[in-house]
Design a protein around this motif. Structure first.
Motif, short mmCIF file in Angstrom:
data_model
loop_
_atom_site.label_atom_id
_atom_site.label_comp_id
_atom_site.label_asym_id
_atom_site.label_seq_id
_atom_site.Cartn_x
_atom_site.Cartn_y
_atom_site.Cartn_z
N LEU A 1 0.82 -1.21 0.00
CA LEU A 1 0.00 0.00 0.00
C LEU A 1 0.86 1.27 0.00
N ARG A 2 2.01 1.19 0.68
CA ARG A 2 2.82 2.40 0.79
C ARG A 2 3.27 2.92 -0.57
N ALA A 3 3.47 1.98 -1.53
CA ALA A 3 3.90 2.38 -2.88
C ALA A 3 2.86 3.27 -3.55
N PHE A 4 1.60 3.16 -3.13
CA PHE A 4 0.53 3.97 -3.72
C PHE A 4 0.82 5.46 -3.57
N PHE A 5 1.48 5.80 -2.46
CA PHE A 5 1.61 7.21 -2.11
C PHE A 5 3.06 7.68 -2.11
N SER A 6 3.97 6.91 -2.75
CA SER A 6 5.37 7.29 -2.71
C SER A 6 5.75 8.13 -3.92
N ALA A 7 4.80 8.40 -4.82
CA ALA A 7 5.06 9.26 -5.99
C ALA A 7 6.26 8.78 -6.80
N ASP A 8 6.40 7.46 -6.96
CA ASP A 8 7.49 6.90 -7.74
C ASP A 8 6.99 6.70 -9.17
N LEU A 9 7.59 7.50 -10.09
CA LEU A 9 7.10 7.47 -11.48
C LEU A 9 7.23 6.10 -12.12
N ARG A 10 8.28 5.35 -11.73
CA ARG A 10 8.44 4.01 -12.33
C ARG A 10 7.27 3.13 -11.93
N TRP A 11 6.83 3.25 -10.67
CA TRP A 11 5.68 2.47 -10.19
C TRP A 11 4.43 2.87 -10.96
N LEU A 12 4.25 4.19 -11.12
CA LEU A 12 3.05 4.68 -11.79
C LEU A 12 3.03 4.25 -13.25
N ARG A 13 4.21 4.28 -13.91
CA ARG A 13 4.25 3.85 -15.32
C ARG A 13 3.90 2.39 -15.44
N HIS A 14 4.30 1.61 -14.43
CA HIS A 14 4.05 0.17 -14.49
C HIS A 14 2.60 -0.17 -14.16
N TYR A 15 2.09 0.41 -13.08
CA TYR A 15 0.75 0.02 -12.60
C TYR A 15 -0.36 0.98 -13.04
N GLY A 16 0.02 2.15 -13.57
CA GLY A 16 -0.99 3.15 -13.92
C GLY A 16 -1.77 2.76 -15.16
N PHE A 17 -2.84 3.53 -15.42
CA PHE A 17 -3.73 3.24 -16.55
C PHE A 17 -3.62 4.32 -17.60
N SER A 18 -3.89 3.93 -18.83
CA SER A 18 -3.85 4.90 -19.92
C SER A 18 -4.98 5.91 -19.75
N LEU A 19 -4.71 7.15 -20.14
CA LEU A 19 -5.72 8.20 -20.02
C LEU A 19 -6.97 7.89 -20.82
N LEU A 20 -6.79 7.12 -21.88
CA LEU A 20 -7.93 6.86 -22.76
C LEU A 20 -8.73 5.64 -22.31
#
Ligand code: PHE
Length: 357
Positions: free
Chosen positions: A327-346
């Protein structure tokens, strides 16, 4: 008085200046200094009247001729400089249309998994007829606790690990809301039933480990009407779980629990075989029938109205659905994490198009 020699020297000077002007601004300065109102050639014209009559005609003609020559030279130079400026600009702005398209914001940007899951939940509950309600992160003690049937000195206050602000002179204290349940109160104070809302938002508790962060997210649900009963609660939660986990069936377990603002109260686990982990029960929310004291605290007659409420951990269901372990990774503002787990804007979740596909 100016003679023919002076005129031809002036002509040489001005034409040299014109030829030497490197850009349009410099050329304009030359124009002003030669044929502008107070320019050197214009000044000669002004002297015409002082000449003896017999010289006037010839001198006037000579100056006019000079003026024309200079004007022509200025025009020619201007055209040259403009062409040069345009070619430089074209060369500079040339685009190689054969290059691959450069990734723009819509390709590079990522939607945070919690935002994506919130959109999914809103989509599902909107389809069930729920509106989205909101309340502030900074709450009063009264709305976060007292109106929810948690009086001062009630042990439940300890369990909430509350962040308090300094007390005001009158002794009252503001706090960071420990759950989204105060939005229940705000809604019931301002609306007459039927009420059907969800209230997503940030909540705060002084707690931190692999599955707890001091700030996390909840979705509150509240339904109040005259005949709303536990069957409705169970149905809504089951429909939600099936839609959210995108499966045809889920098995849910309702365990007796205790919350001061609901009676009876339950905690709900889902059989994790729905998400590929057979043999495990995973707790996803707390719920119950709204306590009559809470209805009365909001000015609703508990003899007339009844309903249910639930509070679900948004981060928790995000971890379950998308298999995110920390859970802590959710709020660590790590761009690599976000690029991996994040969703496309579309990737807008819709029930028709599929929530996550
Ligand atoms: N507010 C409770 C919590 O944060 C959850 C809850 C909401 C329980 C609504 C029952 C009804 O733990």
């Amino acid at each position: 008085m100016s003679s023919g020699t002076d005129l031809s020297r002036l002509e040489d000077d001005v034409l040299t200046e014109v030829a030497g002007a490197g850009d349009l601004a410099a050329l304009d300065a030359v124009r002003v200094s030669a044929i502008g109102k107070k320019g050197r050639i214009s000044e000669l014209m002004a002297q015409l009247g002082k000449l003896p009559a017999e010289e006037r005609k010839a001198f006037g003609a000579a100056v006019n001729a000079l003026k024309t020559k200079v004007s022509d030279a200025l025009d020619a130079r201007k055209a040259t400089l403009e062409t040069a400026a345009l070619s430089a600009r074209l060369a500079n702005e040339r685009a190689d249309v054969t290059l691959p398209v450069r990734a723009g914001a819509e390709v590079l940007g990522r939607i945070h998994p919690v935002s994506q899951v919130l959109d999914e939940c809103i989509e599902i509950f909107a389809d069930l007829g729920f509106e989205v309600a909101e309340g502030p992160d900074i709450e009063t003690d009264d709305l976060n606790f007292t109106k929810l049937n948690i009086p001062a000195e009630h042990p439940a206050r300890q369990e909430h690990d509350t962040f308090y602000f300094n007390p005001k002179p009158d002794g009252s204290r503001l706090l960071l809301r420990t759950h989204t349940s105060p939005v229940q109160i705000r809604t019931m104070q301002n609306k007459t039933p039927p009420i059907r809302i969800i209230a997503p938002g940030r909540v705060y508790r002084c707690d931190s480990d692999q599955t707890h962060t001091p700030m996390f997210h909840q979705i509150e649900g509240l339904v109040i009407d005259e005949k709303t009963h536990m069957g409705h609660l169970k149905w809504v939660l089951e429909e939600f779980a099936k839609a959210f986990f995108e499966v045809d069936n889920v098995t849910m377990r309702f365990r007796a629990s205790h919350f001061p603002f609901t009676e009876p109260s339950m905690e709900v686990d889902i059989d994790a075989s729905a998400i590929g982990k057979p043999g495990q029960w995973l707790e996803i929310l707390g719920c119950g029938m709204v306590h009559p004291n809470v209805l009365a605290n909001c000015g609703l007659n508990p003899e007339k109205y009844q309903g249910f409420a639930f509070g679900m951990g948004l981060d928790r269901i995000t971890m379950l659905k998308y298999g995110l372990p920390d859970l802590r990774a959710f709020f660590s503002a790590d761009l690599r994490w976000l690029r991996h787990y994040g969703f496309s804007l579309l990737d807008q979740p819709t029930l028709g198009g599929g929530l996550s596909s």
